[in-house]
Design an enzyme around this catalytic site. Structure first.
Site, PDB file in Angstrom:
ATOM      1  N   CYS A   2       0.870  -1.187   0.000  1.00  0.00           N
ATOM      2  CA  CYS A   2       0.000   0.000   0.000  1.00  0.00           C
ATOM      3  C   CYS A   2       0.902   1.230   0.000  1.00  0.00           C
ATOM      4  O   CYS A   2       2.114   1.122   0.030  1.00  0.00           O
ATOM      5  CB  CYS A   2      -0.846   0.021   1.266  1.00  0.00           C
ATOM      6  SG  CYS A   2      -1.752  -1.487   1.540  1.00  0.00           S
ATOM      7  N   ARG A  27       1.245   1.823  -5.965  1.00  0.00           N
ATOM      8  CA  ARG A  27       1.451   0.859  -4.877  1.00  0.00           C
ATOM      9  C   ARG A  27       0.143   0.192  -4.462  1.00  0.00           C
ATOM     10  O   ARG A  27       0.164  -0.805  -3.728  1.00  0.00           O
ATOM     11  CB  ARG A  27       2.056   1.548  -3.654  1.00  0.00           C
ATOM     12  CG  ARG A  27       3.419   2.175  -3.891  1.00  0.00           C
ATOM     13  CD  ARG A  27       3.923   2.847  -2.623  1.00  0.00           C
ATOM     14  NE  ARG A  27       4.051   1.894  -1.550  1.00  0.00           N
ATOM     15  CZ  ARG A  27       5.155   1.159  -1.342  1.00  0.00           C
ATOM     16  NH1 ARG A  27       6.187   1.286  -2.159  1.00  0.00           N
ATOM     17  NH2 ARG A  27       5.214   0.289  -0.366  1.00  0.00           N
ATOM     18  N   TRP A  74      -3.778  -1.608  -1.093  1.00  0.00           N
ATOM     19  CA  TRP A  74      -3.735  -2.822  -1.909  1.00  0.00           C
ATOM     20  C   TRP A  74      -4.114  -3.926  -0.949  1.00  0.00           C
ATOM     21  O   TRP A  74      -3.317  -4.398  -0.166  1.00  0.00           O
ATOM     22  CB  TRP A  74      -2.330  -3.042  -2.474  1.00  0.00           C
ATOM     23  CG  TRP A  74      -2.224  -4.286  -3.280  1.00  0.00           C
ATOM     24  CD1 TRP A  74      -1.742  -5.498  -2.893  1.00  0.00           C
ATOM     25  CD2 TRP A  74      -2.634  -4.472  -4.650  1.00  0.00           C
ATOM     26  NE1 TRP A  74      -1.816  -6.402  -3.914  1.00  0.00           N
ATOM     27  CE2 TRP A  74      -2.365  -5.806  -4.995  1.00  0.00           C
ATOM     28  CE3 TRP A  74      -3.180  -3.630  -5.598  1.00  0.00           C
ATOM     29  CZ2 TRP A  74      -2.647  -6.327  -6.255  1.00  0.00           C
ATOM     30  CZ3 TRP A  74      -3.460  -4.150  -6.848  1.00  0.00           C
ATOM     31  CH2 TRP A  74      -3.192  -5.471  -7.165  1.00  0.00           C
ATOM     32  N   ASN A 100       1.132  -0.033   6.097  1.00  0.00           N
ATOM     33  CA  ASN A 100       1.485  -0.814   4.905  1.00  0.00           C
ATOM     34  C   ASN A 100       2.267  -2.028   5.395  1.00  0.00           C
ATOM     35  O   ASN A 100       3.264  -1.882   6.092  1.00  0.00           O
ATOM     36  CB  ASN A 100       2.363   0.015   3.961  1.00  0.00           C
ATOM     37  CG  ASN A 100       2.970  -0.872   2.865  1.00  0.00           C
ATOM     38  OD1 ASN A 100       2.352  -1.828   2.427  1.00  0.00           O
ATOM     39  ND2 ASN A 100       4.207  -0.574   2.485  1.00  0.00           N
ATOM     40  N   GLY A 101       1.782  -3.212   5.074  1.00  0.00           N
ATOM     41  CA  GLY A 101       2.445  -4.434   5.542  1.00  0.00           C
ATOM     42  C   GLY A 101       1.403  -5.453   5.950  1.00  0.00           C
ATOM     43  O   GLY A 101       0.212  -5.307   5.629  1.00  0.00           O
ATOM     44  N   GLU A 478       7.719 -19.896 -20.852  1.00  0.00           N
ATOM     45  CA  GLU A 478       7.559 -18.569 -20.243  1.00  0.00           C
ATOM     46  C   GLU A 478       8.618 -17.592 -20.771  1.00  0.00           C
ATOM     47  O   GLU A 478       8.316 -16.442 -21.086  1.00  0.00           O
ATOM     48  CB  GLU A 478       7.636 -18.679 -18.711  1.00  0.00           C
ATOM     49  CG  GLU A 478       7.549 -17.367 -17.955  1.00  0.00           C
ATOM     50  CD  GLU A 478       6.309 -16.530 -18.221  1.00  0.00           C
ATOM     51  OE1 GLU A 478       6.335 -15.337 -17.878  1.00  0.00           O
ATOM     52  OE2 GLU A 478       5.348 -17.049 -18.849  1.00  0.00           O
ATOM     53  N   LYS A 482       7.817 -14.087 -22.722  1.00  0.00           N
ATOM     54  CA  LYS A 482       8.321 -12.773 -22.293  1.00  0.00           C
ATOM     55  C   LYS A 482       8.978 -12.051 -23.473  1.00  0.00           C
ATOM     56  O   LYS A 482       8.730 -10.883 -23.734  1.00  0.00           O
ATOM     57  CB  LYS A 482       9.311 -12.919 -21.122  1.00  0.00           C
ATOM     58  CG  LYS A 482       8.614 -13.269 -19.807  1.00  0.00           C
ATOM     59  CD  LYS A 482       7.982 -12.119 -19.108  1.00  0.00           C
ATOM     60  CE  LYS A 482       6.462 -12.055 -19.038  1.00  0.00           C
ATOM     61  NZ  LYS A 482       5.631 -13.156 -18.856  1.00  0.00           N
ATOM     62  N   GLU A 485       6.235 -10.975 -26.070  1.00  0.00           N
ATOM     63  CA  GLU A 485       5.257  -9.929 -25.743  1.00  0.00           C
ATOM     64  C   GLU A 485       5.870  -8.539 -25.593  1.00  0.00           C
ATOM     65  O   GLU A 485       5.174  -7.548 -25.762  1.00  0.00           O
ATOM     66  CB  GLU A 485       4.435 -10.320 -24.516  1.00  0.00           C
ATOM     67  CG  GLU A 485       5.141 -10.479 -23.226  1.00  0.00           C
ATOM     68  CD  GLU A 485       4.156 -10.873 -22.122  1.00  0.00           C
ATOM     69  OE1 GLU A 485       3.063 -10.290 -22.060  1.00  0.00           O
ATOM     70  OE2 GLU A 485       4.491 -11.777 -21.335  1.00  0.00           O
ATOM     71  N   HIS A 501      12.400 -33.588 -33.196  1.00  0.00           N
ATOM     72  CA  HIS A 501      11.178 -33.959 -33.934  1.00  0.00           C
ATOM     73  C   HIS A 501      10.642 -32.794 -34.766  1.00  0.00           C
ATOM     74  O   HIS A 501       9.491 -32.798 -35.190  1.00  0.00           O
ATOM     75  CB  HIS A 501      10.100 -34.445 -32.950  1.00  0.00           C
ATOM     76  CG  HIS A 501      10.552 -35.597 -32.115  1.00  0.00           C
ATOM     77  ND1 HIS A 501      10.746 -36.860 -32.607  1.00  0.00           N
ATOM     78  CD2 HIS A 501      10.893 -35.651 -30.800  1.00  0.00           C
ATOM     79  CE1 HIS A 501      11.167 -37.657 -31.641  1.00  0.00           C
ATOM     80  NE2 HIS A 501      11.271 -36.951 -30.532  1.00  0.00           N
ATOM     81  N   LYS A 600      -3.136  -5.499 -19.546  1.00  0.00           N
ATOM     82  CA  LYS A 600      -2.710  -6.168 -18.320  1.00  0.00           C
ATOM     83  C   LYS A 600      -3.739  -7.208 -17.891  1.00  0.00           C
ATOM     84  O   LYS A 600      -3.406  -8.281 -17.381  1.00  0.00           O
ATOM     85  CB  LYS A 600      -2.509  -5.142 -17.210  1.00  0.00           C
ATOM     86  CG  LYS A 600      -2.041  -5.731 -15.909  1.00  0.00           C
ATOM     87  CD  LYS A 600      -0.660  -6.365 -16.056  1.00  0.00           C
ATOM     88  CE  LYS A 600      -0.175  -7.127 -14.851  1.00  0.00           C
ATOM     89  NZ  LYS A 600       1.012  -7.945 -15.121  1.00  0.00           N
TER      90      LYS A 600
HETATM   91  C1  AGP Z   1       1.801 -12.206 -19.202  1.00  0.00           C
HETATM   92  O1  AGP Z   1       2.941 -11.449 -19.141  1.00  0.00           O
HETATM   93  C2  AGP Z   1       0.658 -11.546 -19.866  1.00  0.00           C
HETATM   94  N1  AGP Z   1       0.338 -10.326 -19.254  1.00  0.00           N
HETATM   95  C3  AGP Z   1      -0.553 -12.448 -20.048  1.00  0.00           C
HETATM   96  O2  AGP Z   1      -0.158 -13.612 -20.723  1.00  0.00           O
HETATM   97  C4  AGP Z   1      -1.239 -12.862 -18.738  1.00  0.00           C
HETATM   98  O3  AGP Z   1      -0.458 -13.780 -18.050  1.00  0.00           O
HETATM   99  C5  AGP Z   1      -2.594 -13.493 -19.067  1.00  0.00           C
HETATM  100  O4  AGP Z   1      -3.377 -12.530 -19.722  1.00  0.00           O
HETATM  101  C6  AGP Z   1      -3.298 -13.988 -17.793  1.00  0.00           C
HETATM  102  O5  AGP Z   1      -3.578 -12.916 -16.963  1.00  0.00           O
HETATM  103  P1  AGP Z   1      -4.069 -13.212 -15.468  1.00  0.00           P
HETATM  104  O6  AGP Z   1      -2.977 -13.924 -14.756  1.00  0.00           O
HETATM  105  O7  AGP Z   1      -4.344 -11.844 -14.886  1.00  0.00           O
HETATM  106  O8  AGP Z   1      -5.326 -14.037 -15.561  1.00  0.00           O
END
Ligand code: AGP
Length: 605
Positions: A2, A27, A74, A100-101, A478, A482, A485, A501, A600
């Site tokens: 927070c 935050r 938060w 905060n904590g 993963e 990264k 994206e 394969h 996001k």
């Molecule tokens: C990951 O870096 C992306 N932002 C995206 O793949 C994300 O993981 C996916 O949209 C799932 O989001 P969530 O964890 O909020 O459900």
């Protein structure tokens, strides 16, 4: 995580605190509040939602107070709403606290205080602090003494600020494991979780260390240890712009969040899990687990399968939520669903949860946002304590999801007696070592910038291949995600055993191949895969442990990570890949935190 702010001085404290809270909204932003003392009276305003909701209410109040504290939240304990928003007060409503904590022993303290007649209004952990201070003041202590006695009873982390009607000329604040900084003005002073809150007024600051307390008046600042002994502190000058400060001096939120992982994992590990307790909502009579998620959370789910199957011997399937909802999955009341979502609002994951519930399954959510839709629809939620994740590319939420999945696997195994106490302690001890090991790795990298140098070699690549085996195969996925994206470079993650394969056809001298090969049960297999790549002139970037000479001889670049229990390597192997992708995107000059075409939280199907 927070944000707290405080001001005492000649100006309108309300406005200064509100502006400070707006600067700390990164935050936490699910609710906010302010307390101030005007003509000797303590007044409280708090509102759920964005700070503008609070500002609207506050603007109706025409008083011009010179002392105020504020908080942007938060949520960790208690839904985001007007009652759970901070500040919290004691029974007399003459003492106000912002915090905060996490007060880990708040349940016990609350019971004790309620047995002594205290009335609680909120579901938060923080409110116990106000009532503890109330008791100490009733014993005749002054505000500083009362705060020190109260925090001596707390377990967990806190940065807290307190004001009270009986001493309207001071703010008392204290910190342990949560940040707190004091801003020094002329005839006015500030306190805050972070410097952006008051950087437009002063860049002269005193950083409080753990177990320190400050008594702040308009023209004086005194610092004490928690035994009340006076401490001399150095004044520092902050060279940053406000934008820089919000990122803690990092260039992007993504880089800041990568470096926040040791603390985020530590906070998540310290969270209590009472999922199967008598009053727990989930009974143990499930015989299979189905994990549903999207994107990075799906990759965490794939690793969760390794954790749960190998530690608690329960079969686990992992599905992309967007596929799960249309494949007519076999679900019955012996199916336990684990829905993983950082935001808790992802439409596909939500739909998968609703489908499963309709078919009689119990749902456990692993989520980072309290009060989000998935947490309201799940039967039980395990919260990851990553704090707000601002960058679209998920990093700290991922590693905290791994921590939650590992704790879940150990809890299931313990309750089912699939492991004995000795094994349980061994697994949890290994997990508790991860934050330290990761911190060491990140600090070394901050100094050496080795991964940044590697990124400089490859940022013009058109493609990349990521290879891993066993629990690090999902890390290959993963790592590739990264890079895709945020740098828009085409990248594929593959189980290394699958390379021959098909994907091996892609490899030539222009193809960077990132190989995740720590010293685990498939190490030798990975060494042969590296030889296959080198035989086709591929450029190998290997993530492995120190003294792995076979790999050092073969790879073009070798990134060394600390040693740990083989199941836990994903916590350590993913971070170099996050940094590799970050530096490549940064060299390409892209907006790393807001990549093109991405949101996001994906709230549409
Ligand atoms: C990951 O870096 C992306 N932002 C995206 O793949 C994300 O993981 C996916 O949209 C799932 O989001 P969530 O964890 O909020 O459900």
């Amino acid at each position: 995580m927070c944000g707290i702010v405080g001001y005492i001085g000649k100006d309108n404290a309300k406005n200064i605190v509100i502006n400070g809270l707006k600067r700390l909204e990164y935050r936490g932003y699910d609710s906010a509040g302010v307390a101030f003392i005007d003509s000797g009276k303590l007044k409280i305003y708090k509102k759920s939602g964005k700070i503008r909701n609070l500002e609207f209410e506050l603007n109706k109040d025409l008083s011009l107070p010179h002392i105020a504290i504020g908080h942007t939240r938060w949520a960790t304990h208690g839904e985001p709403n007007d009652i759970n928003a901070h500040p919290h007060v004691d029974c007399t409503a003459k003492i106000a606290v912002v915090h905060n904590g996490i007060v880990e022993n708040f349940t016990e303290l609350r019971k004790l205080l309620e047995n002594r007649g205290h009335k609680f209004k909120s579901q938060t952990d923080t409110e116990v602090i106000a009532h503890l201070i109330e008791e100490e003041i009733q014993k005749g202590k002054n505000l500083q003494e009362a705060v020190l006695s109260a925090v001596a009873k707390l377990k967990g982390s806190y940065a807290a600020a307190v004001i009270c009607e009986s001493e309207p000329d001071k703010i008392v604040c204290v910190r342990k494991d949560s940040p707190l900084v004091i801003g020094i003005g002329e005839g006015e002073n500030f306190i805050a979780s972070d410097v952006p809150a008051f950087l437009s007024y002063t860049n002269k600051v005193i950083f409080l260390n753990d177990n320190e307390c400050a008594v702040v008046t308009a023209d004086n600042i005194k610092i004490f240890d928690l035994n009340g002994n006076k401490i001399e502190k150095a004044i520092k000058e902050i060279p940053w712009s406000i934008a820089q400060a919000e990122k803690g001096g990092y260039k992007h939120f993504m880089l800041k969040e990568i470096h926040e992982q040791p603390k985020a994992i530590g906070d998540t590990i310290s969270g209590k899990m009472s999922i199967f307790k008598k009053d727990g909502k989930i009974s143990m009579d499930f015989d299979k687990v189905q994990i549903v998620a999207c994107g990075t959370s799906f990759h965490a789910g794939l690793i969760g399968k390794f954790f749960i199957e190998s530690i608690s011997q329960i079969p686990v399937s992992v599905d992309y939520a967007s596929e799960y909802r249309y494949r007519n999955p076999i679900i019955d009341n012996k199916t336990l669903i684990i829905a993983i979502s950082q935001s808790g609002e992802t439409a596909d994951t939500l739909a998968a949860v609703r489908l499963a519930k309709k078919k009689g399954a119990k749902v456990v959510a692993i989520c980072n946002v309290i009060g989000s839709t998935i947490t309201r629809e799940a039967d039980y939620t395990i919260y990851t304590h990553a704090g707000p994740e601002i960058s679209v590319a998920s990093t700290k939420a991922f590693t905290t999801q791994l921590a939650a999945l590992f704790l879940f696997a150990v809890e299931v195994a313990k309750v089912r007696k699939a492991i004995n106490e000795e094994t349980e302690n061994k697994l949890l001890n290994e997990l508790s070592e991860i934050p330290k090991k990761l911190k060491t790795f990140l600090e070394l990298e901050k100094e050496r910038k080795f991964i940044r140098k590697i990124a400089l070699e490859f940022y013009n690549s058109k493609d990349a291949l990521y290879l891993g085996r066993f629990v690090n195969y999902p890390i290959a996925l993963e790592g590739a995600l990264k890079l895709k994206e945020i740098s828009y470079i085409h990248a594929e993650g593959y189980p290394a055993g699958e390379m021959k394969h098909g994907p091996i056809a892609l490899i030539d001298e222009k193809m960077p191949v990132v190989v995740i090969a720590p010293k685990d049960r498939v190490y030798e297999k990975m060494v042969s895969n590296i030889e296959e790549v080198k035989a086709r002139k591929g450029k190998v970037i290997a993530v492995t442990n120190a003294n792995c000479s076979e790999i050092e001889k073969l790879a073009d670049f070798t990134i060394e990570i600390p040693i740990t229990e083989e199941l836990l390597y994903p916590f350590l192997t993913v971070v170099p890949l996050q940094l590799f992708a970050y530096h490549i995107a940064d060299f390409l000059g892209y907006d790393v935190d807001q990549p093109r075409n991405l949101a996001k939280s994906v709230t549409v199907e």
